[in-house]
Enzyme design. Sequence first.
Site, mmCIF file in Angstrom:
data_model
loop_
_atom_site.group_PDB
_atom_site.id
_atom_site.type_symbol
_atom_site.label_atom_id
_atom_site.label_comp_id
_atom_site.label_asym_id
_atom_site.label_seq_id
_atom_site.Cartn_x
_atom_site.Cartn_y
_atom_site.Cartn_z
ATOM 1 N N TYR A 1 2.377 103.198 71.017
ATOM 2 C CA TYR A 1 2.190 104.302 71.983
ATOM 3 C C TYR A 1 0.787 104.903 71.931
ATOM 4 O O TYR A 1 0.542 105.946 72.534
ATOM 5 C CB TYR A 1 3.174 105.457 71.715
ATOM 6 N N CYS B 1 -1.982 91.183 60.667
ATOM 7 C CA CYS B 1 -2.892 90.365 61.469
ATOM 8 C C CYS B 1 -2.708 90.634 62.950
ATOM 9 O O CYS B 1 -2.201 89.792 63.703
ATOM 10 C CB CYS B 1 -2.693 88.902 61.118
ATOM 11 N N ARG C 1 4.194 103.669 65.615
ATOM 12 C CA ARG C 1 3.839 104.577 66.709
ATOM 13 C C ARG C 1 2.388 104.451 67.189
ATOM 14 O O ARG C 1 2.153 104.402 68.390
ATOM 15 C CB ARG C 1 4.175 106.031 66.353
ATOM 16 N N PRO D 1 18.375 117.041 69.304
ATOM 17 C CA PRO D 1 17.004 116.837 68.837
ATOM 18 C C PRO D 1 16.924 115.766 67.757
ATOM 19 O O PRO D 1 17.809 115.647 66.913
ATOM 20 C CB PRO D 1 16.620 118.203 68.254
HETATM 21 N N1 LLP Z 1 19.056 112.043 73.169
HETATM 22 C C1 LLP Z 1 18.825 110.901 73.824
HETATM 23 C C2 LLP Z 1 19.790 110.429 74.812
HETATM 24 C C3 LLP Z 1 17.648 110.165 73.560
HETATM 25 O O1 LLP Z 1 17.419 109.040 74.218
HETATM 26 C C4 LLP Z 1 16.728 110.642 72.587
HETATM 27 C C5 LLP Z 1 15.507 109.899 72.283
HETATM 28 C C6 LLP Z 1 17.034 111.841 71.911
HETATM 29 C C7 LLP Z 1 18.196 112.512 72.247
HETATM 30 C C8 LLP Z 1 16.129 112.428 70.873
HETATM 31 O O2 LLP Z 1 14.897 112.792 71.403
HETATM 32 P P1 LLP Z 1 13.831 113.586 70.513
HETATM 33 O O3 LLP Z 1 14.365 114.965 70.216
HETATM 34 O O4 LLP Z 1 13.622 112.827 69.266
HETATM 35 O O5 LLP Z 1 12.631 113.631 71.371
HETATM 36 N N2 LLP Z 1 10.300 105.941 69.617
HETATM 37 C C9 LLP Z 1 9.701 106.990 70.410
HETATM 38 C C10 LLP Z 1 10.714 108.043 70.824
HETATM 39 C C11 LLP Z 1 11.874 107.492 71.615
HETATM 40 C C12 LLP Z 1 12.903 108.525 71.957
HETATM 41 C C13 LLP Z 1 14.116 107.905 72.541
HETATM 42 N N3 LLP Z 1 15.176 108.809 72.849
HETATM 43 C C14 LLP Z 1 8.535 107.605 69.634
HETATM 44 O O6 LLP Z 1 8.257 107.173 68.522
HETATM 45 O O7 LLP Z 1 7.865 108.495 70.157
#
Ligand code: LLP
Length: 433
Positions: free
Chosen positions: A331, A357, A327, A289
């Site tokens: 997104y 800008c 973000r 996570p």
């Molecule tokens: N493991 C792998 C292989 C991943 O690619 C990611 C996230 C995680 C774990 C962790 O995922 P989480 O628990 O944080 O959901 N920048 C984007 C999120 C990109 C996530 C990429 N991979 C945002 O701001 O929403």
Amino acid sequence: GNDMITIENGRLKIDGHDAVELAEKFGTPLYVMSETQIKRNYEKYVDAFKIYEKETGKEFIVAYAYKANANLAVTKLLSKLGCGADVVSGGELYIAKLSGVPSNKIVFNGNCKTKEEIIMGIETNIRAFNVDSISELILINETAKEMGEVANVAFRINPNVDPKTHPKISTGLKKNKFGLDVESGIAMKAIKMALEMENVNVVGVHCHIGSQLTDISPFVEETRKVMDFVVELKKEGIEIEDVNLGGGLGVPYYKDKEIPTQYDLADAIINTMLEYQDKVEMPNLILEPGRSLVATAGVLLGKVHHIKETPVAKWIMIDAGMNDMMRPAIYEAYHEITPCVIRDGEKEKVNIAGGLCESSDVMGKDRELTPIEVGDVVAILDVGAYGISMANNYNARGRPRMVLTNEKGVYLIRERETYADLIAKDIVPPHLL
Ligand code: LLP
């Protein structure tokens, strides 16, 4: 949610510290990270999944996804709590080692690991490279051979599961670039190749289907696909030690929507895993996570410098912008925004914008907020994950300061970048001097 945020006498407090006072003392924009909240988020994982260890006698490991927020104070805090690390670059591995994460709690992800990164991972003797392609497997084996070592490898499978999240953050569909396809037999082929290699040690199966999942069913589907594959492996006489189900648990950005907790996730995953108890030896369970450990612990404070009314909207201009927190711009992500002093008067519909800008530099649109005046401080909530880690210097803006709070005090954990920092890596060739 954000247990560390309270409103007392109309003023926003973070771990009991007055937000406006923090903004005055440390300047704006300012990231505030709550140690209390990070601890709470981590402890929920440990508590929710301890049943897995009890039922199976195997290990449960949380490997924090550093990409969410790799500030050294944050990574040290989690490391001290016993948390492992999911790294995706040499840089993140460097930070994990510096944070004291034991090597057997470090996993290395990514679809384009370089030879230098592979060397570093082997030197560190990490728990596993989560292999994303056959090409990478070959490079790991060759590199380990040159070093006279054996590298631990797990295989990232692509389960073709729809995570039902934003398309830009879904990863486990056939059309995505990640993982080894199971259905077509590529994943099995890769593992069989690995078993013939002398310098890799096959330890596990890995999967990650996406981020900000607000529905539990894709996790159940993912777990089934992974465990079905583990059963297939066993039929071929291949036993593995670790199953890594990645990250992805969402956080409640919208305060009026209930979403699954660590406990719901544990319930779903553990029950699904246990269905396989008679078919295979239960593996150690790893999760990665990122967001759900740190998002709710972060607040971005911005000061209002101007207010402008156009024929169609009222704009609140703050000094925290898309370079500090991308973000919303990339997104269309929603983050709750609140004034740090709740003034008397009717709520008004406003847009809150940063000062870059770009038309996409808007932190919140059509928000019903209590009256705001120039000089006020506003708080953008749930920015602890993918906030500072995605911040940049666009428009030649230094990245912001960060502080860590707990019930005892406030600690500076990152200095603001100066103008000199902005050009520190630039080089002017002699003929232009
Ligand atoms: N493991 C792998 C292989 C991943 O690619 C990611 C996230 C995680 C774990 C962790 O995922 P989480 O628990 O944080 O959901 N920048 C984007 C999120 C990109 C996530 C990429 N991979 C945002 O701001 O929403």
